[in-house]
Design a protein around this motif. Structure first.
Motif, PDB file in Angstrom:
ATOM      1  N   UNK A  43     -62.176  48.898 -29.482  1.00 23.87           N
ATOM      2  CA  UNK A  43     -62.376  50.126 -30.250  1.00 23.87           C
ATOM      3  C   UNK A  43     -61.460  51.205 -29.696  1.00 23.87           C
ATOM      4  N   UNK A  44     -61.101  52.161 -30.539  1.00 27.20           N
ATOM      5  CA  UNK A  44     -60.338  53.319 -30.084  1.00 27.20           C
ATOM      6  C   UNK A  44     -61.172  54.600 -30.070  1.00 27.20           C
ATOM      7  N   UNK A  45     -62.432  54.501 -30.528  1.00 23.76           N
ATOM      8  CA  UNK A  45     -63.220  55.724 -30.657  1.00 23.76           C
ATOM      9  C   UNK A  45     -64.699  55.552 -30.335  1.00 23.76           C
ATOM     10  N   UNK A  46     -65.102  54.393 -29.838  1.00 20.01           N
ATOM     11  CA  UNK A  46     -66.509  54.069 -29.533  1.00 20.01           C
ATOM     12  C   UNK A  46     -67.367  53.949 -30.783  1.00 20.01           C
ATOM     13  N   UNK A  47     -66.784  54.149 -31.942  1.00 23.73           N
ATOM     14  CA  UNK A  47     -67.522  54.118 -33.205  1.00 23.73           C
ATOM     15  C   UNK A  47     -67.212  52.846 -33.979  1.00 23.73           C
ATOM     16  N   UNK A  48     -65.927  52.568 -34.181  1.00 24.65           N
ATOM     17  CA  UNK A  48     -65.475  51.425 -34.961  1.00 24.65           C
ATOM     18  C   UNK A  48     -65.080  50.304 -34.010  1.00 24.65           C
ATOM     19  N   UNK A 257     -61.208  59.705 -22.509  1.00 21.81           N
ATOM     20  CA  UNK A 257     -60.036  60.503 -22.136  1.00 21.81           C
ATOM     21  C   UNK A 257     -60.308  61.999 -21.998  1.00 21.81           C
ATOM     22  N   UNK A 258     -61.313  62.511 -22.732  1.00 19.94           N
ATOM     23  CA  UNK A 258     -61.623  63.943 -22.649  1.00 19.94           C
ATOM     24  C   UNK A 258     -62.532  64.281 -21.478  1.00 19.94           C
ATOM     25  N   UNK A 259     -62.848  63.291 -20.631  1.00 15.69           N
ATOM     26  CA  UNK A 259     -63.715  63.522 -19.486  1.00 15.69           C
ATOM     27  C   UNK A 259     -65.191  63.343 -19.764  1.00 15.69           C
ATOM     28  N   UNK A 260     -65.554  63.075 -21.015  1.00 20.57           N
ATOM     29  CA  UNK A 260     -66.961  62.814 -21.323  1.00 20.57           C
ATOM     30  C   UNK A 260     -67.335  61.402 -20.888  1.00 20.57           C
ATOM     31  N   UNK A 261     -68.636  61.207 -20.647  1.00 22.50           N
ATOM     32  CA  UNK A 261     -69.139  59.912 -20.210  1.00 22.50           C
ATOM     33  C   UNK A 261     -70.104  59.348 -21.242  1.00 22.50           C
ATOM     34  N   UNK A 262     -70.114  58.012 -21.318  1.00 16.56           N
ATOM     35  CA  UNK A 262     -70.915  57.302 -22.300  1.00 16.56           C
ATOM     36  C   UNK A 262     -71.498  56.052 -21.667  1.00 16.56           C
ATOM     37  N   UNK A 263     -72.600  55.606 -22.221  1.00 15.28           N
ATOM     38  CA  UNK A 263     -73.221  54.370 -21.771  1.00 15.28           C
ATOM     39  C   UNK A 263     -73.460  53.463 -22.965  1.00 15.28           C
ATOM     40  N   UNK A 264     -73.148  52.191 -22.787  1.00 22.09           N
ATOM     41  CA  UNK A 264     -73.614  51.167 -23.720  1.00 22.09           C
ATOM     42  C   UNK A 264     -74.781  50.457 -23.052  1.00 22.09           C
ATOM     43  N   UNK A 311     -64.041  63.922 -31.172  1.00 23.70           N
ATOM     44  CA  UNK A 311     -62.711  63.360 -31.358  1.00 23.70           C
ATOM     45  C   UNK A 311     -62.007  63.115 -30.036  1.00 23.70           C
ATOM     46  N   UNK A 312     -62.431  63.800 -28.979  1.00 24.71           N
ATOM     47  CA  UNK A 312     -61.781  63.675 -27.691  1.00 24.71           C
ATOM     48  C   UNK A 312     -61.951  62.336 -27.010  1.00 24.71           C
ATOM     49  N   UNK A 313     -62.807  61.468 -27.537  1.00 24.05           N
ATOM     50  CA  UNK A 313     -62.936  60.150 -26.940  1.00 24.05           C
ATOM     51  C   UNK A 313     -61.724  59.290 -27.270  1.00 24.05           C
ATOM     52  N   UNK A 314     -60.916  59.747 -28.236  1.00 25.07           N
ATOM     53  CA  UNK A 314     -59.702  59.031 -28.608  1.00 25.07           C
ATOM     54  C   UNK A 314     -58.517  59.624 -27.857  1.00 25.07           C
ATOM     55  N   UNK A 315     -57.670  58.744 -27.343  1.00 22.05           N
ATOM     56  CA  UNK A 315     -56.516  59.206 -26.574  1.00 22.05           C
ATOM     57  C   UNK A 315     -55.247  59.284 -27.408  1.00 22.05           C
TER      58      UNK A 315
END
Length: 328
Positions: A43-48, A257-264, A311-315
Motif C-alpha cells: 500500500x502507499x497510503x494505509x488505505x488501499x 513519512x509525516x511522523x504519525x504512528x499507526x498500528x495494525x 494525506x501525510x502518510x503518503x511519501x
C-alpha cells in the motif's frame, strides 16, 4: 484526509505485521495450514491494499504436507534492512513436534521470490526481528515459561542473531512474562527503538475474548523492561461480547513519512450471536505518543470502525492504487 473503514483487510487475515520502505507499506498475515502461505500486501497510503504475492509459494520450499487445521504458519514478522526483506515465522505441526519450528525467509523483492527457510533452532512461537542502530540483530519470540507461576504463562525471550550465518549467538535474555498477574499467552512480541528508548509490544490473554495489547520499555534492548501503568493499552474485553469487534490484539507499529504512528492488529466481528464467521481480520488504529508511551486510538480507547488517514502518510503524493484484497 481519507476515511477508511475497518477492517482494512476483511476476512481471514490474522496476526498482521507491517513495515514501511520509502513510500510503500508492506503487510503479511498468518495462513496456518493453507498453501500458498503468508500473503504479501502493498500500500502507499494505509488505505488501499494490493496483494503482490506469497512468501511461501512453491513446492519443496516448506514441507506442509498433512498439516492439520489450526497448525501451519503462525504469526510472521516482516522487517526490512539494508535492501533485504526479512520474514520470520513458525511452522507448527501439532501431530508431529519433530517437524517445524522458527525459521527466516529473505527476499530483495517483497513480491518474490523468497528464499528457502533457514531454521533458527529456538523453541516457541511468534518470532520477531529487531535491527538496532548499532548494526546488531535481535531475534525474540514467545514460549511457555520455563518456571511458570500459573498455567499457560509464557515468557518473551531474546537472543542475538548473526545475519551473515543466520545463527543465534550470545546469552539468552527473558524480557517479559505478561503485564497482568494470571494473564495467559503473552505473545506476538515486537521490539522498537523510539527516541533512544526500547519498547516491547506484546499481546496477552489468549487470541479470543480476553485478548489485549500491552507495552513495556527499557533503556537497554536486553532489559530490564518496565510495563506501562496503563496496561493493557488496548483491549475490547471490558466491552462485553455484544459489541462490534472482539478479541482485539496482536499489534505491530509503523511510522508514516509525516511522523504519525499507526498500528495494525487483529480483531473479530461477531455475527448472529458470539460467532466470528470471518475469523480474525486486520484492523488499523492511529497511535500517538504521550509521556514516552504509545497511546492506541487516542480519545476513543477502542478500535474505530472508520479511521481518518491524513494525506501525510503518503511519501510520493501520487494517486492511490486499487483496493484489491484476494484470499490466501
Amino acid at each position: 484526509m481519507t476515511d477508511v473503514s475497518n477492517p482494512i483487510l476483511p476476512g481471514c487475515y490474522p496476526d498482521p505485521t507491517i513495515c514501511r520502505v520509502g513510500a510503500e507499506y508492506y503487510l503479511v498475515t498468518s495462513t496456518f495450514e493453507y498453501f500458498p502461505g503468508l500473503p504479501v500486501f502493498r500500500s502507499r497510503d494505509l488505505v488501499h491494499w494490493e496483494q503482490i504475492g506469497h512468501a511461501v509459494d512453491r513446492p519443496g520450499q516448506l514441507d506442509m504436507q498433512g498439516i492439520a487445521s489450526s497448525g501451519g504458519l503462525y504469526a510472521p514478522t516482516l522487517r526490512h534492512h539494508d535492501g533485504t526483506f526479512w520474514l520470520v515465522c513458525t511452522l507448527v505441526d501439532q501431530q508431529d513436534s519433530s517437524r517445524g519450528g522458527n525459521f527466516v525467509l529473505t527476499a530483495t523483492d517483497p513480491a518474490g521470490p523468497w528464499s528457502d527457510p533457514v531454521w533458527l533452532g529456538e523453541d516457541g512461537i511468534d518470532p520477531s526481528l529487531f535491527f538496532d542502530d548499532d548494526g546488531r540483530v535481535w531475534l525474540h519470540g514467545t514460549r511457555l515459561a520455563r518456571e511458570p507461576e500459573w498455567h499457560d504463562q509464557t515468557e518473551v525471550w531474546l537472543r542475538e542473531l548473526d545475519p551473515a550465518t543466520m545463527r543465534l549467538a550470545g546469552p539468552e535474555h527473558v524480557l517479559w512474562r505478561g503485564a497482568v498477574l494470571g494473564a495467559v499467552w503473552a505473545e506476538g512480541p515486537h521490539l522498537y527503538r523510539v527516541d533512544g528508548t526500547y519498547y516491547l509490544l506484546a499481546a496477552e490473554g489468549g487470541t479470543e475474548f480476553h485478548h489485549a495489547i500491552s507495552v513495556a520499555r527499557s533503556d537497554s534492548v536486553t532489559g530490564p523492561y518496565v510495563g506501562n501503568r496503563a496496561n493493557p493499552v488496548l483491549t475490547h474485553r471490558h466491552l462485553g461480547r455484544d459489541v462490534d469487534v472482539v478479541g482485539v490484539g496482536h499489534a505491530d507499529l509503523v511510522e508514516a513519512p509525516d511522523g504519525s504512528w499507526w498500528a495494525v492488529l487483529l480483531g473479530m466481528r461477531p455475527y448472529g450471536g458470539y460467532h466470528y464467521n470471518l475469523g480474525r481480520e486486520t484492523f488499523l488504529v492511529p497511535v500517538t505518543w504521550e509521556d514516552g508511551w504509545p497511546v492506541f486510538a487516542p480519545g476513543q480507547g477502542r478500535v474505530p470502525m472508520v479511521v481518518e488517514v491524513p494525506d501525510g502518510v503518503r511519501a510520493d503524493g501520487g494517486a492511490a492504487g486499487p483496493r484489491a484484497v484476494r484470499p490466501p
